[in-house]
Design a protein around this motif. Structure first.
Motif, PDB file in Angstrom:
ATOM      1  N   SER A 167       0.841  -1.200   0.000  1.00 17.05           N
ATOM      2  CA  SER A 167       0.000   0.000   0.000  1.00 17.05           C
ATOM      3  C   SER A 167       0.872   1.244   0.000  1.00 17.05           C
ATOM      4  N   PHE A 171      -2.024   6.676  -4.029  1.00 15.22           N
ATOM      5  CA  PHE A 171      -3.315   6.087  -4.416  1.00 15.22           C
ATOM      6  C   PHE A 171      -3.987   6.891  -5.526  1.00 15.22           C
ATOM      7  N   PRO A 186      -8.227   2.022  -5.599  1.00 16.49           N
ATOM      8  CA  PRO A 186      -7.107   1.100  -5.424  1.00 16.49           C
ATOM      9  C   PRO A 186      -7.160   0.551  -4.001  1.00 16.49           C
TER      10      PRO A 186
END
Ligand SMILES: Cc1cc2nc3c(=O)[nH]c(=O)nc-3n(C[C@H](O)[C@H](O)[C@H](O)COP(=O)(O)O)c2cc1C
Length: 217
Positions: A167, A171, A186
């Motif tokens: 992550s 984004f 996402p």
């Protein structure tokens, strides 16, 4: 703390699955010269899509990037995490924030005789209502697509591939780069590819005694 017991219970009904859970790693050592073939990519997505989802809505999509120049862009969006390029394949697991599959899926529940028409309609309305706030829609998307991402990781591991959930990326930038529609978010980027060899030892996991609460927190 322990580094995690990687022994597996031979009495388990699916002991290979226990082994896969216990030996899966977020790997960073990829064989940059080997490629993931198309058939394997499709198998990974087939396995990801077998994850459970709320009422079987399957609110997920997968965007695979394998083109060298595009992978360079993905690395940049992932703040320079070069292992994405070495992996050779980056798969963005995308979540729906709207219940766009609801009509089709609740028809399937009814057609299969699992709900009568009226119940199917009621449950669909409740489910769709659950998506109404922006926060709820995002929660649904993230919750469901995260399970698909975990299936993808385990499937990759079971096939002898290396995969890392990520992550650590921009984004908004990623959504723009991959042309995600407004109602798609996402959820996780997965770098996946043939293994380049051993990974460093797993870092300690918190003990069961510390994280298991019985009856109440
Ligand atoms: C939500 C999430 C985000 C992560 N982001 C990254 C990342 O951006 N880059 C990376 O190399 N690993 C990332 N990881 C992998 C973790 O570092 C890894 O899962 C953790 O250290 C435990 O190691 P293991 O998966 O090998 O057991 C992420 C994992 C999760 C679940």
């Amino acid at each position: 703390m322990s580094t995690g017991d990687t022994a597996f219970d031979t009495d388990a009904a699916h002991d290979e699955a226990i082994r896969a859970i216990r030996t899966r790693r977020s790997g960073h050592n990829f064989d940059a010269d080997a490629e993931l073939d198309d058939e394997t990519l499709e198998e990974l997505i087939r396995d990801a899509a077998l994850a459970p989802s709320s009422y079987n809505l399957q609110p997920w999509e997968f965007v695979a990037v394998q083109d060298d120049d595009r992978l360079d862009e993905v690395v940049e969006l992932a703040y320079g995490q070069e292992h994405v390029k070495e992996a050779g394949t980056a798969i963005l697991v995308v979540g729906h924030t709207e219940p766009e599959t609801a009509d089709r899926v609740f028809d399937e529940w009814v057609e299969a005789g699992r709900f009568d028409e009226e119940t199917g309609q009621q449950v669909k309305e409740q489910t769709v209502a659950g998506y109404q706030s922006e926060q709820a829609g995002r929660d649904y998307g993230i919750r469901n697509a995260s399970l698909a991402a975990q299936n993808l990781l385990l499937s990759a591991h079971a096939r002898g591939l290396t995969a890392t959930p990520m992550s650590g990326f921009d984004f908004e930038g990623m959504a723009e780069f991959l042309d995600l529609p407004e109602d798609k978010i996402p959820v996780m980027l997965v770098a996946v590819g043939p293994s380049g060899g051993e990974e460093p030892e797993r870092l300690p996991r918190r003990d069961v005694e510390e994280i298991l609460h019985r009856e109440t927190y």
